[in-house]
Each structure stands twice: as C-alpha cells, then as structure tokens.
Design an enzyme around this catalytic site. Structure first.
Site, PDB file in Angstrom:
ATOM      1  N   HIS A   1      34.838  10.594 -17.420  1.00 44.96           N
ATOM      2  CA  HIS A   1      33.491  11.056 -17.794  1.00 44.96           C
ATOM      3  C   HIS A   1      33.588  12.404 -18.483  1.00 44.96           C
ATOM      4  O   HIS A   1      34.661  13.000 -18.547  1.00 44.96           O
ATOM      5  CB  HIS A   1      32.572  11.103 -16.573  1.00 44.96           C
ATOM      6  CG  HIS A   1      33.071  11.976 -15.450  1.00 44.96           C
ATOM      7  ND1 HIS A   1      33.020  13.350 -15.480  1.00 44.96           N
ATOM      8  CD2 HIS A   1      33.635  11.665 -14.258  1.00 44.96           C
ATOM      9  CE1 HIS A   1      33.511  13.840 -14.362  1.00 44.96           C
ATOM     10  NE2 HIS A   1      33.911  12.838 -13.604  1.00 44.96           N
TER      11      HIS A   1
ATOM     12  N   HIS B   1      29.012   6.453  -9.358  1.00 46.35           N
ATOM     13  CA  HIS B   1      27.624   6.573  -8.895  1.00 46.35           C
ATOM     14  C   HIS B   1      27.410   5.914  -7.530  1.00 46.35           C
ATOM     15  O   HIS B   1      26.382   5.299  -7.274  1.00 46.35           O
ATOM     16  CB  HIS B   1      26.659   5.991  -9.939  1.00 46.35           C
ATOM     17  CG  HIS B   1      26.564   6.857 -11.158  1.00 46.35           C
ATOM     18  ND1 HIS B   1      26.078   6.411 -12.364  1.00 46.35           N
ATOM     19  CD2 HIS B   1      26.906   8.154 -11.360  1.00 46.35           C
ATOM     20  CE1 HIS B   1      26.126   7.404 -13.239  1.00 46.35           C
ATOM     21  NE2 HIS B   1      26.625   8.463 -12.647  1.00 46.35           N
TER      22      HIS B   1
ATOM     23  N   ARG C   1      35.971  15.535  -7.510  1.00 50.28           N
ATOM     24  CA  ARG C   1      35.163  16.171  -8.561  1.00 50.28           C
ATOM     25  C   ARG C   1      34.688  17.500  -8.006  1.00 50.28           C
ATOM     26  O   ARG C   1      34.388  17.607  -6.806  1.00 50.28           O
ATOM     27  CB  ARG C   1      33.971  15.284  -8.952  1.00 50.28           C
ATOM     28  CG  ARG C   1      33.076  15.886 -10.018  1.00 50.28           C
ATOM     29  CD  ARG C   1      32.139  14.866 -10.689  1.00 50.28           C
ATOM     30  NE  ARG C   1      31.144  14.311  -9.800  1.00 50.28           N
ATOM     31  CZ  ARG C   1      31.181  13.069  -9.315  1.00 50.28           C
ATOM     32  NH1 ARG C   1      32.158  12.251  -9.661  1.00 50.28           N
ATOM     33  NH2 ARG C   1      30.234  12.629  -8.500  1.00 50.28           N
TER      34      ARG C   1
ATOM     35  N   HIS D   1      26.710  18.279 -18.481  1.00 47.35           N
ATOM     36  CA  HIS D   1      25.462  17.891 -19.154  1.00 47.35           C
ATOM     37  C   HIS D   1      24.481  19.037 -19.001  1.00 47.35           C
ATOM     38  O   HIS D   1      24.665  19.912 -18.145  1.00 47.35           O
ATOM     39  CB  HIS D   1      24.910  16.594 -18.536  1.00 47.35           C
ATOM     40  CG  HIS D   1      24.840  16.623 -17.034  1.00 47.35           C
ATOM     41  ND1 HIS D   1      23.818  17.225 -16.346  1.00 47.35           N
ATOM     42  CD2 HIS D   1      25.698  16.163 -16.073  1.00 47.35           C
ATOM     43  CE1 HIS D   1      24.022  17.107 -15.042  1.00 47.35           C
ATOM     44  NE2 HIS D   1      25.169  16.484 -14.843  1.00 47.35           N
TER      45      HIS D   1
ATOM     46  N   ASP E   1      28.238  14.683  -3.909  1.00 49.72           N
ATOM     47  CA  ASP E   1      27.529  15.123  -5.113  1.00 49.72           C
ATOM     48  C   ASP E   1      26.053  15.107  -4.743  1.00 49.72           C
ATOM     49  O   ASP E   1      25.453  14.038  -4.613  1.00 49.72           O
ATOM     50  CB  ASP E   1      27.841  14.156  -6.266  1.00 49.72           C
ATOM     51  CG  ASP E   1      27.232  14.592  -7.588  1.00 49.72           C
ATOM     52  OD1 ASP E   1      26.322  15.455  -7.581  1.00 49.72           O
ATOM     53  OD2 ASP E   1      27.654  14.049  -8.640  1.00 49.72           O
TER      54      ASP E   1
ATOM     55  N   GLU F   1      31.843  20.379  -9.077  1.00 49.51           N
ATOM     56  CA  GLU F   1      30.739  20.563 -10.027  1.00 49.51           C
ATOM     57  C   GLU F   1      29.905  21.786  -9.680  1.00 49.51           C
ATOM     58  O   GLU F   1      29.458  21.946  -8.546  1.00 49.51           O
ATOM     59  CB  GLU F   1      29.838  19.316 -10.000  1.00 49.51           C
ATOM     60  CG  GLU F   1      28.586  19.452 -10.848  1.00 49.51           C
ATOM     61  CD  GLU F   1      27.770  18.153 -10.932  1.00 49.51           C
ATOM     62  OE1 GLU F   1      27.787  17.375  -9.965  1.00 49.51           O
ATOM     63  OE2 GLU F   1      27.122  17.945 -11.974  1.00 49.51           O
TER      64      GLU F   1
ATOM     65  N   TYR G   1      40.246  10.584 -10.533  1.00 51.57           N
ATOM     66  CA  TYR G   1      39.918   9.447  -9.652  1.00 51.57           C
ATOM     67  C   TYR G   1      41.063   8.443  -9.667  1.00 51.57           C
ATOM     68  O   TYR G   1      41.439   7.955 -10.741  1.00 51.57           O
ATOM     69  CB  TYR G   1      38.628   8.766 -10.129  1.00 51.57           C
ATOM     70  CG  TYR G   1      37.505   9.769 -10.366  1.00 51.57           C
ATOM     71  CD1 TYR G   1      36.655  10.138  -9.330  1.00 51.57           C
ATOM     72  CD2 TYR G   1      37.344  10.382 -11.621  1.00 51.57           C
ATOM     73  CE1 TYR G   1      35.657  11.080  -9.532  1.00 51.57           C
ATOM     74  CE2 TYR G   1      36.351  11.331 -11.834  1.00 51.57           C
ATOM     75  CZ  TYR G   1      35.510  11.675 -10.794  1.00 51.57           C
ATOM     76  OH  TYR G   1      34.524  12.619 -10.997  1.00 51.57           O
TER      77      TYR G   1
ATOM     78  N   ASP H   1       0.801  -1.225   0.000  1.00 45.84           N
ATOM     79  CA  ASP H   1       0.000   0.000   0.000  1.00 45.84           C
ATOM     80  C   ASP H   1       0.837   1.280   0.000  1.00 45.84           C
ATOM     81  O   ASP H   1       0.318   2.364   0.192  1.00 45.84           O
ATOM     82  CB  ASP H   1      -0.910   0.011   1.234  1.00 45.84           C
ATOM     83  CG  ASP H   1      -1.995  -1.045   1.114  1.00 45.84           C
ATOM     84  OD1 ASP H   1      -2.234  -1.508  -0.022  1.00 45.84           O
ATOM     85  OD2 ASP H   1      -2.593  -1.402   2.142  1.00 45.84           O
TER      86      ASP H   1
ATOM     87  N   HIS I   1      19.896  15.220 -15.583  1.00 49.74           N
ATOM     88  CA  HIS I   1      20.529  15.094 -16.899  1.00 49.74           C
ATOM     89  C   HIS I   1      19.437  15.520 -17.872  1.00 49.74           C
ATOM     90  O   HIS I   1      18.616  14.713 -18.299  1.00 49.74           O
ATOM     91  CB  HIS I   1      20.983  13.653 -17.169  1.00 49.74           C
ATOM     92  CG  HIS I   1      22.165  13.267 -16.329  1.00 49.74           C
ATOM     93  ND1 HIS I   1      22.749  12.032 -16.359  1.00 49.74           N
ATOM     94  CD2 HIS I   1      22.879  13.974 -15.414  1.00 49.74           C
ATOM     95  CE1 HIS I   1      23.759  11.996 -15.500  1.00 49.74           C
ATOM     96  NE2 HIS I   1      23.857  13.152 -14.915  1.00 49.74           N
TER      97      HIS I   1
ATOM     98  N   ASP J   1      22.657  20.519  -9.135  1.00 48.45           N
ATOM     99  CA  ASP J   1      23.582  19.378  -9.187  1.00 48.45           C
ATOM    100  C   ASP J   1      24.979  19.898  -8.846  1.00 48.45           C
ATOM    101  O   ASP J   1      25.651  20.469  -9.690  1.00 48.45           O
ATOM    102  CB  ASP J   1      23.522  18.792 -10.612  1.00 48.45           C
ATOM    103  CG  ASP J   1      24.392  17.562 -10.782  1.00 48.45           C
ATOM    104  OD1 ASP J   1      24.942  17.076  -9.787  1.00 48.45           O
ATOM    105  OD2 ASP J   1      24.516  17.096 -11.936  1.00 48.45           O
TER     106      ASP J   1
ATOM    107  N   GLU K   1      31.849  19.796 -14.432  1.00 44.39           N
ATOM    108  CA  GLU K   1      32.213  18.867 -13.367  1.00 44.39           C
ATOM    109  C   GLU K   1      33.383  17.946 -13.710  1.00 44.39           C
ATOM    110  O   GLU K   1      33.236  16.726 -13.732  1.00 44.39           O
ATOM    111  CB  GLU K   1      30.999  18.016 -12.997  1.00 44.39           C
ATOM    112  CG  GLU K   1      30.261  17.393 -14.177  1.00 44.39           C
ATOM    113  CD  GLU K   1      29.093  16.522 -13.710  1.00 44.39           C
ATOM    114  OE1 GLU K   1      29.321  15.678 -12.832  1.00 44.39           O
ATOM    115  OE2 GLU K   1      27.985  16.688 -14.231  1.00 44.39           O
TER     116      GLU K   1
HETATM  117  N1  GLY Z   1      24.814  13.876 -10.018  1.00 42.19           N
HETATM  118  C1  GLY Z   1      24.880  13.312 -11.293  1.00 42.19           C
HETATM  119  C2  GLY Z   1      25.840  14.029 -12.128  1.00 42.19           C
HETATM  120  O1  GLY Z   1      26.667  14.744 -11.635  1.00 42.19           O
HETATM  121  O2  GLY Z   1      25.771  13.975 -13.312  1.00 42.19           O
HETATM  122 MN    MN Z   2      26.443  15.718  -9.793  1.00 39.38          MN
HETATM  123 MN    MN Z   3      26.182  16.429 -12.973  1.00 38.92          MN
END
Ligand code: GLY
Ligand code: MN
Ligand code: MN
Length: 437
Positions: A347, A240, A403, A351, A257, A405, A385, A36, A358, A268, A381
């Site tokens: 990466h 992630h 990172r 974005h 993050d 960002e 690493y 429920d 995203h 973000d 960002e």
């Molecule tokens: N938090 C997801 C990214 O940085 O793209």
């Molecule tokens: Mn992020």
């Molecule tokens: Mn991001």
C-alpha cells in the site's frame, strides 16, 4: 467552532463562483440500521464544512450576488410532537439566528422554491452521483424550467461538481481545525497506550477494541473515525481486517489501527506490539525496518517537498531492510525500480487526513506530485506483511504484519506529529507493557 469560520468558508466559495452561478448541497440522508433503528447521524463532510448544520433533511444553497441573500438553508420545520421524541430541531428561525443563513425555508417547500432560484442561472454547482434520489429531483427541477423556455426563461446548461473548489479549501486546515485534529490524535494516542497496557495472551481481539472505545467515548469522542482494526498474528496481514474476534497468542504481534473522531475531525493511528510484551528476534528485526522507514518518511515532510517524497523514502528503507534480512536479493536500486518490495509492502505510505479519514484533496496537479504546504495533514504508515505459508520465505518470518502510522501536520518550518503521544520504539513499547501488570 465559531459561526464566523463557517461564514468565512462560504464567503470564500461565493467569491470563487462566477456570477450567475448557484451551488446546491444536500445534507446526507439518515440511514436505517433495521426497522425503527437508525445509524448514528453524522453529517456529510462537505455540507457540514460550509454550514455547521447538524440535522438531516436540509439543503444548502449559495447564490453569489443575490440581493435578498446569498445563503439559503432549507431545513425541517419545528414540531413539538416530533421534538418530544427526537430532540430539538433548529427550524427556519434557528437556521437564520444560530447558523447564519440569510434566509431559510421548510425543506418540504423545496419543490416550489428551488426551480425559481434556478431560473436564469448559467451554472449549477452540484456533485452528481452521491445521492441518486436528490440527483433525480434536481434534474426534474431543471426539466421543469425547460418547459418555460418559450417564456424567455434561461435554463442552466452546465452542471459542475463543487468538489474541486471545496476540496482544495478543505485540504488546508485552519487553526481551529488543527486544534480538533490534535485533540482527536491525543485521545487516540491515550487509547493505544491503554490497549498496550491491557493486552494479555488469551484475550479476544474485541476485548482490546473495548479498551480503545472506552478511551474514545470517555474523552468525548463518541465514534471512531473508522472501524478499528485489532489484528493478532496473521490477521494483521489482512489490510482491512475488522472481525476482531480471535484469541491473542502470546508469541504473536498485535496490530491495532484505530482513531477517534472529535467533533467531525479524524485521527488515524496504527501501532504494532507483542501480545506478551516482548518482541521476538524476527519480529524486532522487521519492526525496526518499518520504524526506520516511517521516521525517514516523516523527515521528508516539510513545505516545498512533494507528496510522494515520504513514500519514496519509505520504499528505499524497506527495500534496503528486506535485503539486509535476506528476504529480498539483489541491488537495492534495481529492486526499488522493479517494485520488488510490493509483495511485502503493497500500500502507499499515507493519505490526506481531515474530516474524513481518507480526506479530500488532489495528490497530483496535472502530471506532477503536489507540493506540500503548511496546514495540510497526512498520515505516514509504512508496513511489512508476511502471511503464513509464503513460499521461499523462512517460517520464522510468517504471521507477521507490522504497520506504524502517525498523523503529521505540515507546518511553516517542517512538521508536527500530532499523534506523538503513543510510543513506537521497541524499548519504549516493552517498557510501557512491562510497567503495567
Ligand atoms: N485506517 C485506515 C488507514 O489507515 O488508511
Ligand atoms: Mn489507519
Ligand atoms: Mn491511514
């Protein structure tokens, strides 16, 4: 958001659709967590962007040039008993009066009404593959019409995704949207500062997450835009990571993050700082490479530059920095061409950001990178690493994931960093952490 903003969006889309077309957008169904219990309902971004309608079990229909109304909304009927348990429902009257529909029908009548609206339409705008149950219903309605072809009914033979037209619109943010994004970024910036002040060796990652969530909810952002990453030491090298269970070690860095969502608009932000408030020498050296890369990338954001320029700037600075620290060997230009930085920085630099973290929007037009325009919002960002045990890399670099960002709006003359409220130089971070016992 004013009703007129949603109406303007629908008008814009209606003008882009050819005559004889119909657009159909179902709201996202509710998802069950167990028995429920449901997940909090967050409308599908495309559906909400055009309607501002917050309820599930709804279908938006746009029919350009239709005499008896171009905007129809199918939605739940009012029911005092259900509303006593679950809260109020707009109903058909509310859909027209509060949400600007030209006409509204109970969603339970859709099987009787929609096939008639599809009759003699040439083109159906509908995005297949997002809701398989609804896909089947639409195919069923079209097949129903095929049965009537001998009676001279024309059956639409073209189903096209709405994505392209709609996502181009969503890519350029209005003043009201920017206001929401600025607020979401400000709240997140405060949350990151709070996390830096609260952090102590020995705490669990989730205890830092609690600080972030407190600031979000307290500021009117009930939900994060995505699950927070609170990653100490080597965990930061898992891009992630969301377990957020481990204990924080004094000598490690902590990568956070996390971004709040405010009235359906995302932020973000990532910051990386030492658990004990003081960067070690190796951490500081790598941190400053990432920071320099991020600042160089942000510098490249202005109208007329293309999407990939910030990434190219970041790659250049990171490669150069890794060479200077002895982590890469060779000529910078050759290493960039051979993508030798990728084991450390795997990466992209950012974005689009908007209702979705995203966000939607093409990154290329044909074969060329997209040119930046005022009103676009993107993240910047870069990161480095180095997980433990990497062969050929001195131990002093292990367990470091960094990172940084920020959320950046393209303005007429350059850019605005929406998330500037949280420090990012070594000195500023150490000062903030020092001043809070
Ligand atoms: N938090 C997801 C990214 O940085 O793209
Ligand atoms: Mn992020
Ligand atoms: Mn991001």
């Amino acid at each position: 958001m004013k009703r007129s903003e949603f109406s303007k969006r629908r008008q814009h889309l209606l003008r882009m659709m050819e005559e004889g077309a119909i657009a159909i957008l179902p709201a996202k169904p509710v998802s069950k967590r167990n028995r429920d219990t449901e997940y909090p309902y967050r409308p599908d971004s495309d559906f909400w962007y055009l309607s501002g309608f917050p309820e599930p079990d709804a279908v938006l229909v746009l029919i350009p040039g239709r005499k008896h109304g171009e905007y129809l909304l199918f939605c739940r009927e009012r029911d005092a008993q259900i509303e006593q348990w679950n809260g109020s429902v707009a109903g058909q009257e509310g859909a027209v009066e509060q949400y600007g529909a030209d006409d509204s029908f109970p969603v339970t009548d859709i099987d009787d009404i929609l096939p008639g609206l599809l009759e003699n339409r040439n083109q159906v705008y509908y995005t297949m593959g997002r809701d398989q149950v609804f896909d089947q219903r639409l195919i069923g309605w079209i097949n129903q019409l095929r049965g009537k072809a001998r009676a001279g009914i024309h059956v639409p033979d073209n189903i096209t995704s709405l994505d392209h037209m709609l996502h181009e619109m969503r890519l350029i943010k209005s003043a009201t949207e920017i206001k929401r994004m600025r607020y979401a970024a400000q709240v997140s910036a405060r949350a990151h500062c709070r996390a830096m002040r609260a952090c102590r060796p020995g705490m669990r990652e989730y205890q830092i997450e609690a600080e972030l969530l407190h600031e979000f909810v307290f500021s009117g952002c009930r939900y994060p835009a995505y699950s927070a990453i609170v990653a100490g030491g080597a965990n930061a090298c898992v891009l992630h990571y969301t377990d957020n269970q481990d204990r924080l070690k004094a000598s490690d860095l902590l990568l956070i993050d996390a971004g709040a969502e405010y009235q359906n608009y995302a932020s973000d932000i990532t910051r990386t700082f030492p658990v004990n408030g003081k960067f070690r020498r190796a951490q500081k050296a790598l941190y400053n490479v990432v920071l320099e890369a991020q600042l160089a990338a942000i510098e490249r954001i202005r109208p007329g530059n293309h999407w990939n320029e910030p990434h190219e700037a970041a790659v250049q600075v990171i490669t150069q920095g890794l060479v200077e620290l002895g982590l890469l060997k060779g000529r910078v230009a050759t290493l960039v061409r051979k993508e030798a930085y990728k084991p450390f920085f795997m990466h992209r630099t950012g974005h689009w950001l908007g209702m979705d973290v995203h966000d939607v929007g093409e990154y290329k037009v044909g074969d060329s990178w997209r040119v930046l325009e005022p009103g676009m919002v993107m993240t910047v960002e870069p990161g480095i690493y180095i997980p433990p045990g990497v062969r050929g890399i001195d131990k002093k670099w292990w367990n470091i994931g960094i990172r940084i960002e920020d959320d950046v709006l393209v303005t007429k003359t350059g850019h605005e960093v929406l998330s500037a409220g949280v420090p990012k130089t070594v000195e500023e971070i150490e000062a903030l952490m020092r001043n809070h016992e």
